[in-house]
Scaffold this motif. Structure first.
Motif, PDB file in Angstrom:
ATOM      1  N   GLY A  22       0.902 -12.539   1.085  1.00  5.22           N
ATOM      2  CA  GLY A  22       1.255 -11.533   0.761  1.00  5.22           C
ATOM      3  C   GLY A  22       1.766 -12.426  -1.094  1.00  5.22           C
ATOM      4  N   LEU A  25      -0.558 -14.549  -3.041  1.00  5.24           N
ATOM      5  CA  LEU A  25      -1.270 -13.724  -3.768  1.00  5.24           C
ATOM      6  C   LEU A  25      -0.892 -13.786  -5.421  1.00  5.24           C
ATOM      7  N   TYR A  29      -1.572 -14.693  -8.334  1.00  8.19           N
ATOM      8  CA  TYR A  29      -1.542 -13.690 -10.017  1.00  8.19           C
ATOM      9  C   TYR A  29      -1.200 -14.014 -11.288  1.00  8.19           C
ATOM     10  N   ASN A  47       0.450  -3.032  -6.817  1.00  5.72           N
ATOM     11  CA  ASN A  47      -0.189  -2.769  -6.774  1.00  5.72           C
ATOM     12  C   ASN A  47      -1.908  -3.335  -6.950  1.00  5.72           C
ATOM     13  N   SER A  48      -1.231  -4.151  -8.609  1.00  5.71           N
ATOM     14  CA  SER A  48      -2.474  -5.080  -8.701  1.00  5.71           C
ATOM     15  C   SER A  48      -2.669  -6.539  -8.184  1.00  5.71           C
ATOM     16  N   VAL A  49      -2.418  -6.644  -6.484  1.00  5.91           N
ATOM     17  CA  VAL A  49      -2.459  -8.186  -6.011  1.00  5.91           C
ATOM     18  C   VAL A  49      -2.740  -7.116  -4.725  1.00  5.91           C
ATOM     19  N   GLY A  50      -2.124  -5.937  -4.060  1.00  7.02           N
ATOM     20  CA  GLY A  50      -3.007  -5.638  -2.789  1.00  7.02           C
ATOM     21  C   GLY A  50      -1.366  -5.661  -2.256  1.00  7.02           C
ATOM     22  N   VAL A  51      -0.377  -5.487  -3.157  1.00  9.00           N
ATOM     23  CA  VAL A  51       0.819  -6.058  -1.330  1.00  9.00           C
ATOM     24  C   VAL A  51       1.987  -5.201  -2.071  1.00  9.00           C
ATOM     25  N   SER A  52       3.083  -4.782  -1.477  1.00  6.37           N
ATOM     26  CA  SER A  52       3.976  -4.294  -1.272  1.00  6.37           C
ATOM     27  C   SER A  52       5.127  -4.059  -2.358  1.00  6.37           C
TER      28      SER A  52
END
Length: 292
Positions: A22, A25, A29, A47-52
């Motif tokens: 994570g 990612l 970015y 949220n933009s990269v799909g992690v918490s």
């Protein structure tokens, strides 16, 4: 590429292999979109990269920062003076509705005011007020978007004092307007990213004449601050093509009021005369006047 930016990007690259899936990612970015990441909250970046959000915080810790805000601040310091207007417009796309724009800008301005309240040096503020009264002449310069701030400060100081001049582009060159500047004078320079070169040059010129130099700017790292004897910090971060001038204007308001408080009698007399003139020449609408 700026050395500081190289250092931060290199740090991310060096740490990359040790990062979790994570965190990698996030790193990818930032390496590609550092200009956008600098103005994202931890939750939005995640949220933009799909992690918490917590993954983003741990990523900042892994890089050696005490938390995400310090990493974000480092990114902002690197890019705030380098963003082109086109890049700023792209950042504004995050405001995907009129209501979001209103809420986002108001929240950002409130944050700028809060940060300014924490950062500004009160002793420096008092010293600037003292120097205003000790100076023979006061020159004010602010160009580009800071022109409005310079004109506002000059307008009100001119109502209180009689030795204030706003320096601006016109028939004469800016340096011609400063030709008689000397050690007993003061120059107040106002500038925020992207800083106007001419303002910096004027402060250098004032320095060479040994005048007192005051900068109203966003950081002690600002090129205006490096030329100043006194620096008043006002935060102006805004992820938009429009500069946020709310906090700088608030500091200028405070400066005007502080000067005015020392000249209460003169101000009272001046505004009494002005009220008569304004009414005689219909400068303002007087609702209480009897209708004919």
């Amino acid at each position: 590429m700026d050395n500081d930016k190289q250092d931060l990007m290199r740090l991310i690259q060096v740490k990359f292999q040790r990062l979790s899936k994570g965190q990698k990612l996030i790193a990818e970015y930032i390496l590609k979109h550092y200009d956008k990441a600098a103005f994202m909250t931890a939750a939005k970046l995640g949220n933009s990269v799909g992690v918490s959000e917590s993954t983003v915080v741990r990523f900042a810790n892994e890089l050696g920062y005490t938390g995400y805000p310090t990493l974000q601040k480092a990114l902002q310091e690197l890019i705030k003076n380098k963003l082109t207007t086109v890049q700023r417009i792209e950042l504004s796309n995050d405001y995907n509705s009129d209501v979001n724009a209103l809420k986002g800008v108001l929240k950002s301005d409130m944050e700028n005011l809060r940060a300014t309240l924490e950062k500004i040096n009160y002793k420096t503020f008092e010293d600037v007020v003292r120097c205003i009264f000790e100076s023979k002449r006061i020159y004010i310069i602010g160009l580009r978007s800071s022109t409005a701030l310079a004109e506002f400060l000059g307008f009100y100081l001119n109502l209180i004092l009689d030795n204030v001049k706003v320096v601006s582009y016109g028939v004469s060159d800016i340096f011609e307007q400063l030709i008689n500047i000397e050690e007993s004078d003061m120059v107040i320079g106002i500038g925020f990213p992207r800083y106007a070169n001419k303002t910096i040059e004027v402060l250098s010129f004032a320095q060479s004449r040994k005048s007192t130099v005051v900068a109203i700017t966003d950081s002690l790292l600002s090129p205006l601050a490096s030329k100043a004897d006194y620096t008043l910090i006002a935060q102006s971060n805004m992820a938009s093509f429009v500069d946020s001038l709310v906090a700088p204007l608030s500091v200028i308001n405070a400066l005007i009021i502080a000067v005015g408080l020392r000249e209460k009698e003169k101000i009272s007399s001046t505004f009494s005369d002005l009220e008569n003139i304004w009414e005689e020449y219909n400068v303002y609408s007087y609702k209480n006047k009897e209708e004919k």
